[in-house]
Design a protein around this motif. Structure first.
Motif, PDB file in Angstrom:
ATOM      1  N   ARG A 116      -7.451  -4.753   0.279  1.00  0.00           N
ATOM      2  CA  ARG A 116      -6.216  -5.060   1.010  1.00  0.00           C
ATOM      3  C   ARG A 116      -6.285  -6.458   1.642  1.00  0.00           C
TER       4      ARG A 116
ATOM      5  N   VAL B 116     -11.522  -0.197   0.004  1.00  0.00           N
ATOM      6  CA  VAL B 116     -10.069  -0.373   0.033  1.00  0.00           C
ATOM      7  C   VAL B 116      -9.686  -1.445   1.047  1.00  0.00           C
TER       8      VAL B 116
ATOM      9  N   TYR C 107      -0.950   4.905   0.444  1.00  0.00           N
ATOM     10  CA  TYR C 107      -1.360   4.566  -0.914  1.00  0.00           C
ATOM     11  C   TYR C 107      -0.395   5.167  -1.922  1.00  0.00           C
TER      12      TYR C 107
ATOM     13  N   VAL D 203      -2.781   0.955  -4.023  1.00  0.00           N
ATOM     14  CA  VAL D 203      -4.048   1.685  -3.942  1.00  0.00           C
ATOM     15  C   VAL D 203      -3.918   3.058  -4.587  1.00  0.00           C
TER      16      VAL D 203
END
Length: 379
Positions: free
Chosen positions: A217, A213, A299, A233
């Motif tokens: 990002r 993740v 998220y 996400v």
């Protein structure tokens, strides 16, 4: 934030009584689970795509179209659309059709799947997995966004003056998530296009998910789509609940030990300690899920896997009751309170249409071969 459930559609023997459901029973059970998800207030139902036993969801659009006709609010998603082995032309047309039938309550999660033999079954080579994912998705985006496409690539025949029909609803394609367990190339692909990234969040420790993740990002910001914390996400997760945690562990253990995806390996205790699998009380599920934010940030979508490993439908529906009544209301409130104002909510068809400046009729009328004019054009 969106909350929901996803299914892999496995047909698995119940280890407590030796009974195996038929394919018909399993397919009908998946529909019942989706209807129950809407009833208890969840936002999303997602189905995988598989083309081999012991799995049944080989045609996600068929199932999602049927569920769309029986629901009014539920957002329908794929838990994997095989971008590597499905023809992007067929994906473009099938999901645009579904988008119209469901009044926009559709999105997709692109992925490569986890079944190697699926590649030759559909005329492809697994060694081309990543290049196929990249080329096919690039074509799919063009088919949804350009009325007439001329295209030539490596893995399929060229297209000349091709128009995919129907055009996306309101002129806006379905939102796309790119799902992956382990491939940084897929996180990069999601970031490049400014799409969502869905970390399956099973099998691996939190440090792995954090890295995946984090990469997405960072690259999302690099490509100019917004700040890193504005990237879209989603996370998966596996839960089994009873009001008493000891009851949950005792009841779930035989299913875990014989599950087709993780049975006959590490113990239940080892797996729950080293992965996001949570077996316990609703409060334990709440605490564990809230903790995901500590290592992936704010998220937008959380999907739970609850119907695998031979669990009987009655038990799965009880899990949905607990999610809807005790878990999701708390999670929704807590996550909304924690999320900063500049972090976007989960995309919906409505929000995408608004961002595009309003709905547009995407219909493309055929041009007369003789006059070169579209129907209704001034003579």
């Amino acid at each position: 934030m969106q909350f929901g459930v996803f299914t892999v559609g496995d047909v698995t023997v119940d280890p407590t009584n030796g009974r195996e459901p038929t394919e018909h029973e399993r397919i009908k059970a998946m529909v019942t689970i989706a209807l129950k998800a809407e009833e208890v207030g969840l936002d999303v139902f997602a189905t995988g795509e598989h083309h081999n036993p012991p799995f049944v969801p080989s045609s996600p659009t068929t199932m999602m179209g049927y569920i769309a006709a029986r629901t009014s609010r539920l957002l329908l998603s794929t838990a994997t659309t095989l971008i590597t082995t499905n023809d992007p032309v067929k994906i473009a047309e099938d999901y645009a059709m579904l988008q119209h039938l469901a009044d926009g309550r559709v999105d997709l999660m692109m992925g490569r799947g986890n079944t190697g033999p699926v590649y030759p079954w559909f005329g492809q080579d697994i060694r081309n997995g990543i290049p196929l994912a990249i080329e096919n998705y690039d074509l799919l985006r063009r088919l949804w966004r350009e009325d007439v496409v001329d295209w030539k690539g490596r893995f399929r025949t060229p297209l000349q003056s091709f128009t995919a029909t129907p055009r996306p609803l309101d002129g806006v394609p379905p939102f796309v998530w790119h799902g992956s367990i382990r491939s940084p190339e897929i996180a990069e692909q999601a970031a490049y296009y400014g799409d969502g990234f869905f970390a399956n969040h099973i099998f691996w420790p939190k440090e792995h998910t954090q890295r995946m993740v984090g990469l997405y990002r960072q690259r999302f910001e690099h490509y100019g789509h917004g700040s890193a914390d504005q990237a879209i996400v989603g996370l998966g997760g596996q839960v089994f609940m009873r009001r008493n945690s000891q009851d949950a562990v005792r009841e779930f253990r035989p299913y875990f030990d014989n599950a087709p995806v993780y049975g006959h390996g590490p113990s239940l205790e080892e797996f729950t300690a080293q992965t996001p699998l949570t077996v316990g009380s609703p409060q334990q599920v709440i605490d564990r899920t809230l903790g995901f934010r500590d290592y992936v940030g704010d998220y937008q979508r959380q999907l739970f896997l609850i119907d695998h490993a031979g669990l009987p439908l009655k038990t799965v529906l009880e899990q949905l009751d607990l999610l809807g009544e005790e878990v999701v209301p708390v999670l929704r409130k807590e996550f909304d309170t924690l999320r900063p104002a500049h972090v976007p909510e989960a995309p919906t068809h409505g929000s995408l249409v608004a961002a595009a400046g309003g709905a547009k009729d995407g219909t493309v009328h055929a041009v007369d071969d003789v006059t070169g004019k579209a129907p209704g054009a001034a003579r």
